[in-house]
Design an enzyme around this catalytic site. Structure first.
Site, PDB file in Angstrom:
ATOM      1  N   SER A 161       0.809  -1.210   0.000  1.00  0.00           N
ATOM      2  CA  SER A 161       0.000   0.000   0.000  1.00  0.00           C
ATOM      3  C   SER A 161       0.844   1.264   0.000  1.00  0.00           C
ATOM      4  O   SER A 161       2.067   1.223  -0.041  1.00  0.00           O
ATOM      5  CB  SER A 161      -0.947   0.046   1.196  1.00  0.00           C
ATOM      6  OG  SER A 161      -0.190   0.162   2.392  1.00  0.00           O
ATOM      7  N   THR A 213      -1.127   0.995  -6.585  1.00  0.00           N
ATOM      8  CA  THR A 213      -1.355   0.322  -5.305  1.00  0.00           C
ATOM      9  C   THR A 213      -2.645   0.899  -4.737  1.00  0.00           C
ATOM     10  O   THR A 213      -3.475   1.412  -5.499  1.00  0.00           O
ATOM     11  CB  THR A 213      -0.147   0.465  -4.347  1.00  0.00           C
ATOM     12  OG1 THR A 213      -0.342  -0.362  -3.200  1.00  0.00           O
ATOM     13  CG2 THR A 213       0.104   1.888  -3.920  1.00  0.00           C
ATOM     14  N   TYR A 214      -2.818   0.844  -3.426  1.00  0.00           N
ATOM     15  CA  TYR A 214      -4.016   1.394  -2.794  1.00  0.00           C
ATOM     16  C   TYR A 214      -3.606   2.242  -1.593  1.00  0.00           C
ATOM     17  O   TYR A 214      -2.490   2.140  -1.091  1.00  0.00           O
ATOM     18  CB  TYR A 214      -4.988   0.283  -2.382  1.00  0.00           C
ATOM     19  CG  TYR A 214      -4.409  -0.683  -1.386  1.00  0.00           C
ATOM     20  CD1 TYR A 214      -4.589  -0.491  -0.015  1.00  0.00           C
ATOM     21  CD2 TYR A 214      -3.661  -1.777  -1.804  1.00  0.00           C
ATOM     22  CE1 TYR A 214      -4.031  -1.372   0.908  1.00  0.00           C
ATOM     23  CE2 TYR A 214      -3.110  -2.657  -0.891  1.00  0.00           C
ATOM     24  CZ  TYR A 214      -3.302  -2.455   0.456  1.00  0.00           C
ATOM     25  OH  TYR A 214      -2.752  -3.319   1.366  1.00  0.00           O
ATOM     26  N   ALA A 241       5.908  -4.200  -2.014  1.00  0.00           N
ATOM     27  CA  ALA A 241       6.585  -4.138  -3.310  1.00  0.00           C
ATOM     28  C   ALA A 241       6.766  -2.705  -3.812  1.00  0.00           C
ATOM     29  O   ALA A 241       7.751  -2.400  -4.494  1.00  0.00           O
ATOM     30  CB  ALA A 241       5.814  -4.957  -4.338  1.00  0.00           C
ATOM     31  N   ALA A 242       5.840  -1.811  -3.462  1.00  0.00           N
ATOM     32  CA  ALA A 242       5.942  -0.413  -3.899  1.00  0.00           C
ATOM     33  C   ALA A 242       7.210   0.254  -3.377  1.00  0.00           C
ATOM     34  O   ALA A 242       7.720   1.191  -3.992  1.00  0.00           O
ATOM     35  CB  ALA A 242       4.711   0.372  -3.450  1.00  0.00           C
TER      36      ALA A 242
END
Length: 122
Positions: free
Chosen positions: A25, A57-58, A74-75
């Site tokens: 996120s 992403t969110y 992962a971001a």
């Protein structure tokens, strides 16, 4: 017909944290979310001005007034602390809505505090 249109963007925010081992996120200061009309768990697209990376992403809420922009999971591989980002939300609109729609743009200072809110194009 529905068109997918830019709803809002946070322009040139600075990444304050990157945590590879968090679930995922992007944490965003609640003041910025309110200014842009963005919501927790909403899908966002992120554009890294510093290195050219583009990803999605969110949102999760970060503490109000903190100036936090944290990339998680992962971001965190897509940006480093200090990188400049553009964070956008998009949404479906009818032909009629899209003909007059003006996206909201939130400009920030060096500490990710709201400097100006305007409709695009200015």
């Amino acid at each position: 017909m529905q068109r997918i249109m830019l709803r809002a963007k946070l322009h040139r925010v600075t990444v304050t944290e990157a945590d590879l081992h968090y679930e995922g996120s992007c944490g965003i200061d609640e003041d910025l979310l309110d200014a842009a009309g963005m919501r927790e768990f909403e899908r966002i697209e992120l554009y890294n001005v510093t290195n050219g990376e583009r990803f999605d992403t969110y949102i999760i809420k970060a503490a109000r007034g903190s100036g936090a922009i944290s990339l998680n999971g992962a971001a965190a591989r897509r940006a480093q602390v200090g990188d400049l980002m553009i964070i956008c939300t998009y949404g479906p609109m009818s032909e009629e809505e899209s003909a007059t729609h003006k996206p909201k743009v939130v400009l920030v200072d060096d500490a990710n505090r709201v400097k100006e809110i305007r409709k695009f194009p200015a």
